[in-house]
Structure formats: C-alpha cells, structure tokens
Design a protein around this motif. Structure first.
Motif, PDB file in Angstrom:
ATOM      1  N   ASP A 180       0.861  -1.183   0.000  1.00  0.00           N
ATOM      2  CA  ASP A 180       0.000   0.000   0.000  1.00  0.00           C
ATOM      3  C   ASP A 180       0.895   1.230   0.000  1.00  0.00           C
ATOM      4  O   ASP A 180       1.813   1.350   0.824  1.00  0.00           O
ATOM      5  CB  ASP A 180      -0.901   0.000   1.238  1.00  0.00           C
ATOM      6  CG  ASP A 180      -1.843   1.185   1.234  1.00  0.00           C
ATOM      7  OD1 ASP A 180      -2.904   1.092   0.595  1.00  0.00           O
ATOM      8  OD2 ASP A 180      -1.508   2.208   1.859  1.00  0.00           O
ATOM      9  N   ARG A 228       0.836   8.265   1.292  1.00  0.00           N
ATOM     10  CA  ARG A 228       0.808   9.661   0.804  1.00  0.00           C
ATOM     11  C   ARG A 228       0.640   9.750  -0.704  1.00  0.00           C
ATOM     12  O   ARG A 228       1.071  10.737  -1.316  1.00  0.00           O
ATOM     13  CB  ARG A 228       2.073  10.407   1.250  1.00  0.00           C
ATOM     14  CG  ARG A 228       2.244  10.490   2.764  1.00  0.00           C
ATOM     15  CD  ARG A 228       3.346  11.443   3.137  1.00  0.00           C
ATOM     16  NE  ARG A 228       4.641  11.083   2.571  1.00  0.00           N
ATOM     17  CZ  ARG A 228       5.474  10.221   3.118  1.00  0.00           C
ATOM     18  NH1 ARG A 228       5.141   9.611   4.234  1.00  0.00           N
ATOM     19  NH2 ARG A 228       6.620   9.952   2.552  1.00  0.00           N
ATOM     20  N   LYS A 279      -2.422   9.821  -2.222  1.00  0.00           N
ATOM     21  CA  LYS A 279      -3.595  10.649  -2.514  1.00  0.00           C
ATOM     22  C   LYS A 279      -3.261  12.134  -2.562  1.00  0.00           C
ATOM     23  O   LYS A 279      -3.729  12.847  -3.461  1.00  0.00           O
ATOM     24  CB  LYS A 279      -4.703  10.377  -1.492  1.00  0.00           C
ATOM     25  CG  LYS A 279      -6.034  10.995  -1.880  1.00  0.00           C
ATOM     26  CD  LYS A 279      -7.117  10.636  -0.890  1.00  0.00           C
ATOM     27  CE  LYS A 279      -8.481  11.109  -1.379  1.00  0.00           C
ATOM     28  NZ  LYS A 279      -8.494  12.506  -1.767  1.00  0.00           N
ATOM     29  N   ASN A 311      -1.768  12.822  -5.893  1.00  0.00           N
ATOM     30  CA  ASN A 311      -2.780  12.702  -6.957  1.00  0.00           C
ATOM     31  C   ASN A 311      -3.702  13.916  -6.960  1.00  0.00           C
ATOM     32  O   ASN A 311      -4.075  14.421  -8.026  1.00  0.00           O
ATOM     33  CB  ASN A 311      -3.587  11.421  -6.747  1.00  0.00           C
ATOM     34  CG  ASN A 311      -4.343  11.005  -7.981  1.00  0.00           C
ATOM     35  OD1 ASN A 311      -3.793  10.979  -9.080  1.00  0.00           O
ATOM     36  ND2 ASN A 311      -5.619  10.674  -7.817  1.00  0.00           N
ATOM     37  N   ASP A 312      -4.082  14.408  -5.756  1.00  0.00           N
ATOM     38  CA  ASP A 312      -4.989  15.554  -5.673  1.00  0.00           C
ATOM     39  C   ASP A 312      -4.297  16.855  -6.051  1.00  0.00           C
ATOM     40  O   ASP A 312      -4.882  17.709  -6.729  1.00  0.00           O
ATOM     41  CB  ASP A 312      -5.563  15.664  -4.255  1.00  0.00           C
ATOM     42  CG  ASP A 312      -6.485  14.492  -3.925  1.00  0.00           C
ATOM     43  OD1 ASP A 312      -6.954  13.826  -4.871  1.00  0.00           O
ATOM     44  OD2 ASP A 312      -6.722  14.246  -2.727  1.00  0.00           O
ATOM     45  N   HIS A 327      -4.529  13.831 -11.915  1.00  0.00           N
ATOM     46  CA  HIS A 327      -4.586  12.387 -12.145  1.00  0.00           C
ATOM     47  C   HIS A 327      -3.544  11.922 -13.158  1.00  0.00           C
ATOM     48  O   HIS A 327      -3.103  10.770 -13.098  1.00  0.00           O
ATOM     49  CB  HIS A 327      -5.988  11.998 -12.620  1.00  0.00           C
ATOM     50  CG  HIS A 327      -7.028  12.178 -11.555  1.00  0.00           C
ATOM     51  ND1 HIS A 327      -7.020  11.456 -10.387  1.00  0.00           N
ATOM     52  CD2 HIS A 327      -8.101  13.024 -11.475  1.00  0.00           C
ATOM     53  CE1 HIS A 327      -8.044  11.826  -9.627  1.00  0.00           C
ATOM     54  NE2 HIS A 327      -8.712  12.776 -10.268  1.00  0.00           N
ATOM     55  N   GLY A 363      -0.496  11.376 -11.237  1.00  0.00           N
ATOM     56  CA  GLY A 363      -0.731  10.224 -10.382  1.00  0.00           C
ATOM     57  C   GLY A 363      -0.691   8.915 -11.149  1.00  0.00           C
ATOM     58  O   GLY A 363      -0.125   7.922 -10.690  1.00  0.00           O
ATOM     59  N   ALA A 408      -6.581   1.627  -6.324  1.00  0.00           N
ATOM     60  CA  ALA A 408      -5.859   2.828  -6.745  1.00  0.00           C
ATOM     61  C   ALA A 408      -4.382   2.795  -6.367  1.00  0.00           C
ATOM     62  O   ALA A 408      -3.507   2.923  -7.223  1.00  0.00           O
ATOM     63  CB  ALA A 408      -6.530   4.060  -6.146  1.00  0.00           C
ATOM     64  N   ASP A 409      -4.083   2.599  -5.088  1.00  0.00           N
ATOM     65  CA  ASP A 409      -2.687   2.632  -4.640  1.00  0.00           C
ATOM     66  C   ASP A 409      -2.307   1.359  -3.892  1.00  0.00           C
ATOM     67  O   ASP A 409      -1.454   1.389  -3.012  1.00  0.00           O
ATOM     68  CB  ASP A 409      -2.443   3.859  -3.752  1.00  0.00           C
ATOM     69  CG  ASP A 409      -3.373   3.891  -2.553  1.00  0.00           C
ATOM     70  OD1 ASP A 409      -4.265   3.022  -2.474  1.00  0.00           O
ATOM     71  OD2 ASP A 409      -3.226   4.786  -1.693  1.00  0.00           O
ATOM     72  N   ARG A 426     -11.280  16.944   3.647  1.00  0.00           N
ATOM     73  CA  ARG A 426     -11.355  16.466   2.258  1.00  0.00           C
ATOM     74  C   ARG A 426     -12.782  16.185   1.824  1.00  0.00           C
ATOM     75  O   ARG A 426     -13.031  15.908   0.656  1.00  0.00           O
ATOM     76  CB  ARG A 426     -10.513  15.201   2.099  1.00  0.00           C
ATOM     77  CG  ARG A 426      -9.023  15.444   2.215  1.00  0.00           C
ATOM     78  CD  ARG A 426      -8.230  14.290   1.630  1.00  0.00           C
ATOM     79  NE  ARG A 426      -8.298  13.097   2.461  1.00  0.00           N
ATOM     80  CZ  ARG A 426      -7.412  12.773   3.387  1.00  0.00           C
ATOM     81  NH1 ARG A 426      -6.377  13.578   3.628  1.00  0.00           N
ATOM     82  NH2 ARG A 426      -7.537  11.663   4.085  1.00  0.00           N
ATOM     83  N   GLU A 456      -1.506  19.294   3.482  1.00  0.00           N
ATOM     84  CA  GLU A 456      -1.564  18.107   2.629  1.00  0.00           C
ATOM     85  C   GLU A 456      -2.345  18.372   1.356  1.00  0.00           C
ATOM     86  O   GLU A 456      -2.061  17.825   0.299  1.00  0.00           O
ATOM     87  CB  GLU A 456      -2.207  16.963   3.429  1.00  0.00           C
ATOM     88  CG  GLU A 456      -2.232  15.640   2.708  1.00  0.00           C
ATOM     89  CD  GLU A 456      -2.867  14.559   3.564  1.00  0.00           C
ATOM     90  OE1 GLU A 456      -4.072  14.309   3.406  1.00  0.00           O
ATOM     91  OE2 GLU A 456      -2.143  13.990   4.393  1.00  0.00           O
ATOM     92  N   ASN A 457      -3.356  19.239   1.434  1.00  0.00           N
ATOM     93  CA  ASN A 457      -4.227  19.459   0.273  1.00  0.00           C
ATOM     94  C   ASN A 457      -4.682  20.913   0.258  1.00  0.00           C
ATOM     95  O   ASN A 457      -5.855  21.216   0.096  1.00  0.00           O
ATOM     96  CB  ASN A 457      -5.440  18.524   0.345  1.00  0.00           C
ATOM     97  CG  ASN A 457      -6.127  18.366  -0.993  1.00  0.00           C
ATOM     98  OD1 ASN A 457      -5.590  18.753  -2.022  1.00  0.00           O
ATOM     99  ND2 ASN A 457      -7.332  17.829  -0.964  1.00  0.00           N
TER     100      ASN A 457
END
Length: 959
Positions: free
Chosen positions: A553, A556, A558, A561-562, A566, A569, A595-596, A786, A819-820
């Motif tokens: 897995d 970090r 996401k 990617n955000d 994409h 990503g 996804a990851d 988020r 983070e975002n």
C-alpha cells in the motif's frame, strides 16, 4: 292402476316387477354407502396416525441439527401419497420451514391456503398429537409438536413448532361410492334381464303376429315402402297384411320414378353450386335491373359484405365513381350488342374503405326460350398481383441497399450475383466472380468449409462464424447465414448467403477479455486474475512447497494525486508497478488491486526471505521518481504472509498479508511486516471497538467537554474548545488518541464530525440565550477537510442552532491543511465569507509554507502542547515558541498556547506576548453544566493575582 291400461300386458307386468326391485336395491345401496364411508374414515385415521408417527420420528433428529434440506426431503417423500394434500413443518415464529409445495417454504403459516391457525397454539400448549376428522368429513387433520434446533447457549431447545398434515378422504369415498354403484348397477341389470325374459315369454306366446303387423304398418307410414309383412296363414290378419303389401308395391314404383327426376335436377344444381361456391374468382349474379341476386364467398370476401346485405343492392353502387362510368358506358354497350364484355379493371368499394382493384368480365343469361334472365359477372382480385410487384421492387431495393453482404450462388456454389455491400466488403463484383466458387465455399480449402457445407446440406441452413477473402487475398472473419432457395420442382435452385464483417467485434471481445484479467493503467494482472493464479498455484503445490504473498500500500499517494492531477498520479503508479516488477523478477505474479494497492505472490520463497524482499521493496519504492517535470517521493507499507505457515487458501493468505500491511501502516508506515497471529487478535479488538463506536453514535455515548481559553489582555474567558469524549458502557472512558484514529480509518469520523458541529452549536445557542456569549472552537480532522460537503455541514449546524457564524471557530491541523491546501483554499474562503473563524491547530508540528499562510483566511495559530511542555526541559523549545509568536505577530495573527500547566510556562508565554493560554493551569476540560458553574464562580481578581504571582521569577526556563 289406470296408468297401466296405457301399456300392453307384455309391458305392464315386467315394468311393475322392475320398479319394485329397483326401489329395494336403492335402499340397500344407500345403507352400504353410509357404512362404507364410516369404515373409510376409521381406516384413514389409522393410516394418518401411522404416517404422522413415522414422519415425526424421521425428521425429529434433523430438526434438532437444523438440517432443513433433509427435513424437506423427508416431507417430499411423505407427501408422495396423492391423498396428502398439505404437509407442513412450521417453526415457533409461524414460518413454514418445509412443505409438500415448495412455494409455501419461507412463507408465514397464516398465509398458507387452508392453514389452521389454532394448530401452532395447540402445539405450544400440548405435546400430545391430535388427529381428528374435519367438519364435513372431507379431511383428516393431524398435528403434533416439533422441537427445533436450540439457540446458541441453550442446553434444551425452546423452539416449539408443529407438524401439520391434511389427509383427503374425498377420493377414497368417491371410489367406495363408485364400487357400490357398480355393484348396484350389476344387480339392476340382472333385474332388467329378468323383466325382459318375462316380456319375451308374453311376446312369443300370443302377441307376436299383431306386433309384426303393427311394425310393418309403422314402417310404411315412415316412408319405407320396401317393407313387406308376409304373415303366414289365411286368417283375417294375414289378409290385411297381403292387402297392405300390394299397396306398398304400387307406391314404391311411383316413388322411384319421382326420385330419378329429382336426382337429375339435384346433380345439375350441385355441380353449378360447387363451381359457384369454390371459385377463386368472385362471381355475382344480377337481374335485369342490375341488382344483385346472388354472390359467391370470394365476392363477399372482396366486398366485405354478407349475403343478406348484398342481395337486392344495385351492383353499380358497389363501384367507385370512375368504375361506375365504365359500367354504365362501354360495358353496358358491349352487353347489349354482343352479350358479353371485355375485361375491365374496376375499383370495388369495400367495408374497410380502401377500393380493391378487380379485373371484371360480364355475360348475359337467358332461359330455354331465349328470354333474358339477367347476367353474371366474374371478378378477379388484382391486389395480390400488385402487391407481388411492390414486394419485388422492395426486395430489389433491400438487396441493393442492405449493409449486409448478399451472395447468390447456384447449387454448386458458383457465384450468380452479389449486392453492392459484398463489393464494398471484398472489393470484388459480379463480373469478376460470375461462375467461380469463392474460397470460403471450396470444400477442400479449409476444414471450416467442410463443416459448414456438411451442416448446410444436412440441416438445410447454416449460421455461424466463418471467413471471407478480399480481392487482394486477405481474409477476414464474418458472421455468415446461408440457406437454399427451392425451385418449382422442390429441388435446390440457388443458395443465398448473407454475411457481415465482425473484425471489430472480435477485436472488442479480445480487448474485453484482456481487461477482465488486467489492470488497464499498469498492464498488471487485476485481482480476479491474481486470485485465479494463486488458487491454481496452491492447488498444485507440493507438500513441502513454500510461497509468499505480499500486500503493498502506497503512503501519501492521494495528496500527490490531488495536488498534481490524475495524469501525474497515473504516471507515478505506472513507475511504481515497473519498480515492483523489477524487484520481484519474472517468477512473481504482480497485480494492482485498487488505486494505490498492489498484491503479489512469489513461489518458493521462505518467510525470512519474503520479509527481506518486502523490506527491500520498501527501500526501492522510497527512491525518487522522475514524472515529467517533477521529482516525486513516495513511501510504501508492505504486509507479508507465507504458505503454509499463515494459511492454506488464497483468500486467507491475502487477508493475512493485508492485515500485516495495516499493522505496518499503523506503526508509522514505510516498513514491511510479516504476519503474526497476534495481529489477528489486535484486529479483532479494533473491529470490536469499531462496532462499539458505531453503536456509541446511535446510543449517544459520545459527549463534548469544554476547556476554557484565557485572554491575557482582558483576564476574561471568552472562548472554549470543544473536546470529544467517549464513555464506553463497559470499558469506561476511551482515550481520544485511541478512538479518533479508528474513526478516521473506518470513515466514522464523518458522522461523528457532523454530530460534534451540531452539538457544539446547539450548546453555544443555549449559552447565548442565557447571556453567556462564548466562542466555541471545534476541531476538524483531515478526512473532514477532504469531504466535499464540509461547508454544507457547518452551514446547516449554524442555521439549525441560530448561532452567529462569528462565534464558531474551526481548528484545522497544520499537517492536514498543508496536505491538500490548493483544494481547500476555496472552502476556507467560503468559511471566511460566512464569518466563521479559522485557526491552525498544533502549529509547529507540520511543514507550513509562509507564502501560503500570508494568503490563507486564518485568524489564529495554536502552539502545539509539545513545545509548551518542553519549555522547562528542552533548550530548543523556547526559541521555537518565540519564533512562532514573532511570526504570528508579524502576520497579524493571534496566538493560543495549548497545554499550559505550570506557572513557569505561563510566565514565559505571557512575557513573550502570547495572547491566549489554555490548559490545566487555568482549568481542565469539563462538561457543559460544570463549565457553567465554573464560569459563574470565575473571579477576574483572583486570576489577575495568579498571573502576577506566576510572573515573579521562580524558575529559569531553558533558552
């Protein structure tokens, strides 16, 4: 007795005897039927008792082991007897668990037609079987108690049900009645035979000659002139008989002559009528006035009118205007001049409203003396001929415009003609191919050809996937349909083949098969193909085989990617897939699960080697990736499980690898862990805690406590921070450090966060209504930030409570915000426009950018408690706190210090210009009611005195 005078003696005596014996027989039959029905009912009750005891013994053990399929099987066998109309096994809840009719299984007992509601209640109160005759005597109703499988923890079952049987007596009673009636009928026939014998004795003794005479006269009266009595003797009866015979002979001669004349006339009329009625053309007879006298079925069908409506109607009124002109003009002239007409096309009006085109000829009729007697017209329907011409044109149009290729060959498959679509598909036309056999129809060219031609000749048609060739020799797949066309002699005259190019469809199917087993983004196997491969490997594994399963897995992923989109990503995931494949080599099977997340298995790898491989993979995946203009870094958590130590099935091995990965992630990530059985226990504990947390939301076990914040300038408490607490019903108080991460991991943080917002606003509205204008700070988790509906959640909480937005402060953790931050910027501005205050919590623990802080609508920073705690022990803590305060003041931000517990900590913060303090130095967190009492007792003077004492030099902070 005068009634017997109407009959002859030879009939009266036998009839009297017959009536008397018949009455006696009827009484006997009635008595036998009554006794037979009672005997049948007693026998049925005995049979039902035996069946019920046998079935109860068979299914009792199966019910106690909850083996319902066995119970259903035994019920089906027991209900094979046609007289068993209903056989039900009903549990204590009134649900049918087995039945002789499968549609009743699973239904409530009360909804089964004919069910007896009292049966279940009787079984609950009595363990004695009850077998009784239903009112009316048609059914035997039997019921007995059943015990179902005990619930977990029960030593003896408390589940009481019922076995119910309805046994039909109707068929047995009908059979007994039928047997009695058959016996009675036999007896009655014997009686009738006896009466007949008596009758014959009288008949032959003195009445035979009179009866013979009467019979003969009766036949003559009915028209049978061939009858002759011919009585022997010379008495008066014989003389009368001779006279009657002579008269009958004369009448027969006259009748034969008349019948011959009538037969000749009937034959002539029948021939005419048969021709008239069976003609495929319409025939109508008209009189001298032109009115219809008669019409055959074909004409009536054309006109759509019945015979009654047609007779008497003028014929010209059945025609349209143009046809009437022809009828009254040239057709009438031809009839007058020569007695017949040429063929004219007329339009016949029909009931449907649409004129029918008919070809019409007419001729006059005359009798034997030449007197005109009207005429007749012959009409032939032209609609079929016209329709055939239309259909022929349409068929030609379809043939030319069809998107499917059409090929017509002779019986030897030589090309006769092709349509334009064939030319388009193959590049060959009729001129090029005429007389040749296409390669797809040559028997020896391809095995598929022989199979197709054999099936076509055997079955008369063929349809399926085949092949065709173009003019350049290239072959392509087609869907071909081929069928013969028969000539007038019933033999094959041609073959007609239709085909369409299915190259694109086959390519699509191949693509779909690929996508069904592969991940489109990375080209790796998907979970479905991975599990199939792993199961196949385990099925064929030798006893001493080893195999490692890994669950990877990405940490970090996401945020990357955000923030970067994409495309970046997706490229990063492809690089990761390549690196995993490179690490594991060709022997391992690597798949992308989501996804990851990546999963893989490597054969012949021991547990120690697998963990080393996992750790090596963590190191390899942590190396930077060049993706376009970016150099990206990412970490991974790897879980490892090994066969056979950690499981024998594919699903269990993958589950244990995922469990090890989750443990690696929870312990900081960027590491590989091998599965340990203790992880399962920890996972089960977490799962139980998760279920308790879900129930806590429903039961209201969550509550809010509030910790006051002191304004060092005014010495007043104007704000509090809402802190979530969980009081477990059995475990007591659960630390937020334990259940908040669990809530974030399971997604429960979303409903919990909504509840916290609503409860904090509700409490704030209550305080404001009682003149306690406190601002309440509410913490938001990273997952809430988020969530797309965060603004709506806050807006609704404010709207429902009626609190002004300025009194609500949202605390955002520094790490979650950074983070975002690009995605959050619009939402933060919406909160600022709404009037909600924003604060950065735990400041100093993340990696905030000063450039971002300048543009964020933030009004407050909260110094993390770890820095405040270390002010007295860590020489680096004081400079960090001073820097945070200086930066906040330069940006115009107020500062709250969390976790202030000692006078020395307070004195340092106050001296450096910290605006607000929060911690046990002032007060601990407390429920709303306790906070209200604390606020009521709050003494500004006493607090000012504490502040003065704290500022006196008692301890030296490291700095």
């Amino acid at each position: 007795m005068n009634v017997f005078h109407r009959f002859s003696l030879r009939l009266a005596l036998p009839l009297t005897l017959l009536v008397m014996l018949t009455g006696t027989l009827a009484l006997t039959v009635g008595h036998n039927l009554y006794q037979g029905r009672q005997r049948i009912e007693q026998q049925a009750i005995g049979q039902v008792t035996q069946k019920l005891d046998q079935l109860h013994g068979l299914i009792a053990d199966s019910l106690l082991t909850d083996d319902l399929p066995a119970v259903q099987h035994m019920v089906s066998m027991a209900s094979a007897d046609a007289d068993v109309r209903m056989l039900l096994v009903v549990d204590g809840d009134g649900v049918v668990r087995a039945a002789n009719r499968f549609e009743w299984v699973g239904s409530p007992f009360s909804q089964v037609p004919g069910a007896l509601p009292e049966a279940l209640s009787y079984a609950r109160t009595s363990d004695v079987s009850r077998i009784r005759l239903a009112p009316g005597g048609r059914w035997v109703v039997a019921q007995t108690r059943l015990l179902f499988a005990p619930e977990p923890g029960e030593l003896r079952s408390s589940q009481v049900g019922v076995l119910l049987m309805l046994y039909d007596l109707e068929r047995a009673k009908q059979m007994a009645g039928r047997d009695s009636l058959l016996s009675a009928l036999t007896d009655w026939l014997a009686i009738a035979l006896m009466a007949s014998v008596i009758y014959l004795l009288f008949h032959f003794s003195f009445n035979r000659r009179i009866q013979r005479l009467l019979t003969g006269i009766g036949r003559l009266r009915d028209g049978d002139l061939s009858t002759r009595m011919a009585l022997p003797g010379r008495d008066e009866l014989a003389q009368v008989a001779h006279a009657v015979d002579d008269m009958a002979g004369q009448l027969a001669t006259h009748q034969r002559e008349l019948a011959a004349q009538q037969m000749a006339m009937a034959e002539s009329s029948a021939r005419y009528r048969a021709l008239f009625e069976s003609s495929l053309d319409g025939i109508v007879l008209i009189d001298e006035m032109g009115d219809v006298v008669d019409a055959n079925p074909t004409f009536r069908r054309l006109a759509g009118l019945s015979q009654d409506v047609l007779v008497g109607r003028a014929f010209h009124r059945l025609l349209d205007d143009d046809s009437r002109a022809d009828w009254n003009g040239p057709m009438r002239e031809q009839l007058e001049s020569r007695g017949y007409t040429d063929e004219f096309e007329l339009k016949l009006l029909t009931v449907a409203g649409e004129p029918a085109a008919v070809a019409t000829k007419c001729m006059r009729l005359a009798d034997s003396r030449g007197v005109r007697r009207g005429g007749w017209c012959l009409l032939r329907d032209l609609s079929e001929r016209k329709q055939a011409a239309i259909e022929q044109r349409l068929a030609a149009a379809v043939y030319d415009s069809s998107s499917e290729a059409i090929l017509v060959t002779d019986p030897d498959f030589r090309v006769c003609m092709v349509n334009p679509a064939f030319v388009q598909h193959t590049g060959q036309d009729t001129v090029t191919l005429a007389g040749s056999v296409l390669p797809a129809f040559e028997r020896g060219r391809d095995p598929r050809n022989s199979a197709m031609l054999n099936a076509l000749q055997r079955d008369g048609r063929w349809q399926g996937e085949h092949w065709m060739s173009r003019g350049n020799g290239e072959t392509f797949p087609v869907w071909l349909s081929c069928a013969p066309a028969l000539g007038d002699d019933g033999q094959v005259s041609h073959y007609i083949a239709l085909f369409s190019d299915i190259s694109e469809r086959i390519a699509t199917e191949q693509r779909m098969r690929y996508l069904a087993e592969h991940d489109e983004l990375t080209g790796l196997a998907n979970r479905f193909a991975f599990m199939q491969g792993l199961e196949a490997r385990l099925d064929s594994a030798a006893p001493d085989s080893q195999l490692a399963v890994m669950f990877v897995d990405l940490d970090r992923f996401k945020p990357i990617n955000d923030m970067m989109g994409h495309k970046v990503g997706d490229d990063l995931l492809r690089r990761v897939a390549e690196r995993i494949t490179e690490v594991m080599g060709e022997l391992a099977v690597v798949a992308r699960q989501s996804a990851d997340e990546f999963i893989l298995f490597a054969p012949e790898v021991s547990a120690g080697e697998a963990e080393q491989l996992g750790q090596m993979m963590v190191g390899m995946l942590a190396q930077p990736y060049r993706v376009g203009p970016y150099e990206l870094s990412i970490a991974a958590s790897v879980g490892v499980s090994c066969y056979p130590e950690h499981g024998l099935s594919a699903s269990r091995l993958l589950k244990h690898a995922e469990l090890a990965m989750s443990q690696a992630k929870r312990t900081g990530g960027s590491r590989a862990l091998c599965y340990d059985p203790n992880m399962q226990e920890g996972e089960e504990e977490r799962h139980a805690l998760e279920q308790d947390l879900r129930r806590a939301i429903e039961r209201g076990d969550l509550l809010l406590e509030y910790q006051p914040q002191l304004n060092l300038d005014t010495r007043e408490v104007s704000a509090v921070e809402a802190l979530l607490r969980w009081r477990h019903p059995t475990l007591g108080w659960i630390s937020p450090a334990k259940f908040i991460p669990l809530a974030e991991e399971t997604g429960l943080i979303q409903p919990i966060g909504q509840w916290v917002l609503k409860e904090a606003c509700r409490q704030m509205a209550d305080w404001h209504a009682r003149d306690l204008p406190l601002t309440v700070a509410v913490n938001l988790s990273a997952l809430q930030l988020r969530h797309a509906g965060l603004f709506n959640d806050v807006y609704q909480a404010l709207a429902q409570s009626g609190v002004e937005a300025a009194f609500l402060e949202l605390e955002l953790t520094e790490s979650a915000l950074m983070e975002n931050i690009d995605a959050m910027l619009d939402t933060l501005r919406e909160f600022d426009e709404l009037g909600v205050q924003l604060s950065i919590d735990d400041f100093g623990t993340g990696y905030s950018s000063l450039a971002y802080l300048r543009h964020l609508p933030i009004g407050e920073l909260k110094i993390d408690r770890s820095f405040v705690k270390d002010l007295e022990t860590d020489p680096h803590a004081a400079p960090i706190v001073e820097a945070i305060l200086a930066m906040a003041h330069s940006l115009g931000l107020s500062v709250v210090a969390e976790g202030v517990e000692t006078d020395a900590q307070f004195a340092f913060l106050a001296a450096k210009g910290c605006g607000y303090v929060q911690g046990w130095w002032l007060a601990k967190s407390m429920p709303a009611a306790e906070l209200e009492r604390w606020m009521a007792e709050y003494d500004i003077g006493a607090v000012a005195e504490r502040i003065s004492q704290a500022r006196q030099p008692r301890a030296v902070l490291l700095g």
